[in-house]
Write a protein that holds these residues in place. Structure first.
Motif, mmCIF file in Angstrom:
data_model
loop_
_atom_site.group_PDB
_atom_site.id
_atom_site.type_symbol
_atom_site.label_atom_id
_atom_site.label_comp_id
_atom_site.label_asym_id
_atom_site.label_seq_id
_atom_site.Cartn_x
_atom_site.Cartn_y
_atom_site.Cartn_z
ATOM 1 N N LEU A 232 -21.486 6.768 7.774
ATOM 2 C CA LEU A 232 -20.413 5.773 7.864
ATOM 3 C C LEU A 232 -19.365 6.337 8.822
ATOM 4 O O LEU A 232 -18.875 7.442 8.609
ATOM 5 C CB LEU A 232 -19.811 5.564 6.466
ATOM 6 N N CYS A 233 -19.056 5.592 9.895
ATOM 7 C CA CYS A 233 -18.088 6.106 10.873
ATOM 8 C C CYS A 233 -16.714 6.246 10.227
ATOM 9 O O CYS A 233 -16.207 5.308 9.622
ATOM 10 C CB CYS A 233 -18.003 5.192 12.085
ATOM 11 N N LYS A 234 -16.121 7.452 10.386
ATOM 12 C CA LYS A 234 -14.837 7.719 9.743
ATOM 13 C C LYS A 234 -13.690 7.065 10.501
ATOM 14 O O LYS A 234 -12.571 7.021 10.020
ATOM 15 C CB LYS A 234 -14.611 9.227 9.638
ATOM 16 N N LYS A 235 -13.975 6.569 11.714
ATOM 17 C CA LYS A 235 -12.895 5.942 12.481
ATOM 18 C C LYS A 235 -12.927 4.421 12.330
ATOM 19 O O LYS A 235 -11.930 3.809 11.979
ATOM 20 C CB LYS A 235 -13.014 6.338 13.950
ATOM 21 N N CYS A 236 -14.104 3.809 12.592
ATOM 22 C CA CYS A 236 -14.128 2.342 12.625
ATOM 23 C C CYS A 236 -14.912 1.716 11.468
ATOM 24 O O CYS A 236 -14.921 0.505 11.318
ATOM 25 C CB CYS A 236 -14.687 1.853 13.962
ATOM 26 N N GLY A 237 -15.559 2.565 10.664
ATOM 27 C CA GLY A 237 -16.267 2.026 9.503
ATOM 28 C C GLY A 237 -17.659 1.495 9.817
ATOM 29 O O GLY A 237 -18.343 0.973 8.934
ATOM 30 N N SER A 238 -18.094 1.651 11.053
ATOM 31 C CA SER A 238 -19.437 1.183 11.430
ATOM 32 C C SER A 238 -20.506 2.034 10.734
ATOM 33 O O SER A 238 -20.285 3.209 10.444
ATOM 34 C CB SER A 238 -19.608 1.289 12.950
ATOM 35 N N ARG A 239 -21.658 1.425 10.479
ATOM 36 C CA ARG A 239 -22.765 2.168 9.888
ATOM 37 C C ARG A 239 -23.863 2.431 10.912
ATOM 38 O O ARG A 239 -24.968 2.837 10.574
ATOM 39 C CB ARG A 239 -23.319 1.412 8.679
ATOM 40 N N LYS B 278 -23.011 10.357 16.484
ATOM 41 C CA LYS B 278 -22.051 9.654 17.332
ATOM 42 C C LYS B 278 -22.077 8.178 16.951
ATOM 43 O O LYS B 278 -23.154 7.599 16.769
ATOM 44 C CB LYS B 278 -22.482 9.814 18.796
ATOM 45 N N CYS B 279 -20.913 7.577 16.824
ATOM 46 C CA CYS B 279 -20.833 6.158 16.467
ATOM 47 C C CYS B 279 -21.209 5.300 17.670
ATOM 48 O O CYS B 279 -20.704 5.505 18.778
ATOM 49 C CB CYS B 279 -19.424 5.820 16.001
ATOM 50 N N ARG B 280 -22.115 4.375 17.441
ATOM 51 C CA ARG B 280 -22.548 3.507 18.538
ATOM 52 C C ARG B 280 -21.462 2.499 18.924
ATOM 53 O O ARG B 280 -21.440 2.009 20.042
ATOM 54 C CB ARG B 280 -23.814 2.733 18.133
ATOM 55 N N LYS B 281 -20.577 2.224 17.996
ATOM 56 C CA LYS B 281 -19.522 1.230 18.265
ATOM 57 C C LYS B 281 -18.310 1.842 18.967
ATOM 58 O O LYS B 281 -17.881 1.357 19.998
ATOM 59 C CB LYS B 281 -19.061 0.582 16.947
ATOM 60 N N CYS B 282 -17.772 2.929 18.383
ATOM 61 C CA CYS B 282 -16.498 3.442 18.921
ATOM 62 C C CYS B 282 -16.630 4.833 19.545
ATOM 63 O O CYS B 282 -15.629 5.415 19.971
ATOM 64 C CB CYS B 282 -15.423 3.455 17.833
ATOM 65 N N SER B 283 -17.865 5.396 19.559
ATOM 66 C CA SER B 283 -18.138 6.699 20.183
ATOM 67 C C SER B 283 -17.562 7.905 19.450
ATOM 68 O O SER B 283 -17.637 9.021 19.942
ATOM 69 C CB SER B 283 -17.629 6.741 21.632
HETATM 70 ZN ZN LIG Z 1 -16.966 4.168 14.884
#
Ligand SMILES: [Zn+2]
Lengths: 131, 398
Positions: free
Chosen positions: A37-44, A23-28
């Motif tokens: 690598l988050c496929k939505k917002c690019g966060s690592r 789960k992405c910590r930035k955009c969930s």
């Molecule tokens: Zn994300």
């Protein structure tokens, strides 16, 4: 080769661990399989997330000509499952009659294939109809 | 997925932007029992050099594409094999999936444009007929996500089966439209001396052929085969006095996630859309300016979607486009006049180079019975796996 320890190992891995994603910590955004690598917002920055293992069939195909190792299982159905939590994954469908798009399914631990006559038995998630 | 678009320069922004194909050669495609990977390379390279009127000694560098030699032929270092067979010291492997032939062309072009090579060769080679059917299906499924697709028994045909199912569901694409792809491809291949399947099929027999992975049928799938194809490239200066040539006027590449289930929509190929937008922009033309296209058709739905993603038809109307005869030689925009992967045989890494060869032949008016009238501009689009990688090359004879 004595493979019983290996097989016991497969069984000991609880079902939930086969469905470990992130789960992405930035955009969930949820990812399966786990992503770096988050496929939505690019966060690592991602953390572990266990999927419930329920969903519905997004698309499917009945395989008649199989890859080596799967020949004995034809015909079998592979499908893209849309998990209730969001992401999609590919798996076989079992214990079902006629399969249709939108069919509700749940995960179960099943044998996939065997390496030769006395090799390791590969287990992983398959999906079966709910109810 | 936010794939970061680096500020890659197009051909038109580059210093020595003129790069030409001046020769092309091939082996026949098919089950070539008597030829190994070395012989295939030798034959195609010699034919390409002869077509260009150069000696192999004149070739400064070779970019060789191959997909399966590690799995099928237990042979890596294909570049060294090339060096040994051709006597060229600078041979480079271009890896990846079945679009690697098209990538090899870009590497050869870049080598020429940078001034590093005076004459460069792009060559694609594949030798798959030594495997049994289930081993081929297994090897080919490595083009998909091995851990999360192939591991579950999903074959490439079944993944394209799901793409087909979704396309039929969303747009009402019919079995008859899908069958028309094979009918057209086979009819074109009849007139291609390099093609494996030089016979006609009718729609009825396509629709009655056995199912490989529903709803994909045997006659809607391209058969894995052996083949090797090579082209010779040089700068505009060197090509000036040549009669037979085709200029690479634009190219683009694109990527997507490797697994089908990782994509929002599976009824179009995002990598192909990106690659074609970049290529057309690079060439400074619109899709209406192309005379014909060679597209990737391992399964019929891939050709239908390619027509849509390239903008040759509207989304959802690719099947109708072919069924109406618009994709025939002599139609609005001929698609795969060579016979495509279906008619020629699917020689993976050789495909991208074979498409460029078709462009070279057509643009010089040498295609005989399958000649596209007034062919001025050719688009070649090549993909890998289920469309996770795409390359679009555009050639012109002006
Ligand atoms: Zn994300």
């Amino acid at each position: 080769m004595n493979v019983s320890n290996v097989v016991m190992g497969w069984r000991r891995i609880r079902k939930g661990n086969f469905l470990l994603g992130s789960k992405c910590r930035k955009c969930s955004k949820l990812h399966f399989p786990a992503a770096r690598l988050c496929k939505k917002c690019g966060s690592r920055e991602l953390e572990d997330y266990r999927f419930k293992g329920t969903g519905k069939i997004y698309a499917y195909s009945e395989v008649r000509t199989a890859s080596s190792g799967f020949e004995k299982h034809v015909p079998y159905t592979v499908a893209i499952i849309e998990l209730d939590d969001g992401p999609k994954m590919t798996a076989q469908i079992v214990e079902s009659g006629k399969v249709h798009v939108g069919m509700k399914v749940e995960s179960c631990l099943r044998k996939y294939y065997v390496d030769g006559d006395s090799g390791i038995i590969h287990y992983w998630i398959k999906f079966r109809p709910v109810g | 997925m936010p794939l970061i678009a680096n500020s890659l320069k197009g051909l038109n922004e580059m210093e020595g932007k003129n790069v030409f194909v001046i020769g092309a050669g091939s082996t026949k495609f098919g089950e070539l029992w008597e030829l190994g990977i070395r012989e295939l390379i030798s034959i195609a390279a010699a034919n390409a050099a002869k077509s260009a009127g150069v000696g192999l000694n004149d070739v400064d560098s070779v970019f060789v594409a191959n997909c399966f030699s590690g799995i099928v032929n237990s042979q890596l270092n294909i570049n060294s094999i090339c060096a040994e067979e051709l006597g060229v010291a600078n041979c480079v492997c271009v890896g990846g999936g079945d679009s690697s032939g098209a990538h090899a062309i870009l590497q050869a072009a870049n080598s020429v444009m940078s001034g590093k090579s005076r004459i460069a060769m792009a060559i694609g080679v594949e030798k798959t007929s030594d495997l049994s059917m289930s081993d081929i299906v297994g090897a080919v499924s490595c083009l998909a996500d091995h851990e999360y697709e192939a591991y579950t028994g999903a074959t490439l045909a079944s993944l394209y089966g799901m793409i087909t199912q979704k396309h039929m569901e969303k747009y009402g694409t019919t079995e008859a439209q899908i069958a028309s792809v094979s009918v057209k491809s086979h009819s074109n291949a009849v007139n291609n001396e390099f093609a494996q399947f030089r016979f006609n099929v009718d729609a009825d027999s396509v629709m009655k052929s056995p199912v490989v992975a529903s709803p994909v049928r045997v006659l809607g799938s391209a058969a894995a085969c052996d083949g090797c194809c090579a082209i010779i490239m040089c700068s505009g200066e060197a090509a000036r006095k040549r009669r037979k040539k085709a200029r690479l006027i634009g190219y683009g590449t694109g990527n997507d996630v490797v697994a089908l289930h990782g994509r929002e929509d599976i009824t179009s190929f995002r990598a192909l859309k990106d690659a074609s937008r970049l290529a057309l922009q690079d060439a400074g033309i619109g899709i209406q300016d192309i005379s014909f296209a060679e597209v990737y058709d391992p399964f019929s739905i891939a050709e239908i979607i390619s027509i849509e993603d390239l903008g040759i038809s509207k989304a959802g109307e690719g099947g109708k486009f072919i069924e109406n005869g618009f994709a025939d030689i002599g139609g609005k925009c001929p698609i795969n006049p060579s016979g495509g992967l279906k008619g020629c045989g699917h020689a993976f890494a050789a495909n991208g180079v074979r498409q460029a060869m078709e462009a070279f032949i057509q643009l010089n008016g040498d295609a005989g019975a399958r000649q596209v009238k007034n062919a001025k501009c050719a688009l070649a689009s090549c993909m890998s796996g289920t469309g996770s990688d795409a390359v679009v090359n555009i050639f012109s004879n002006e």
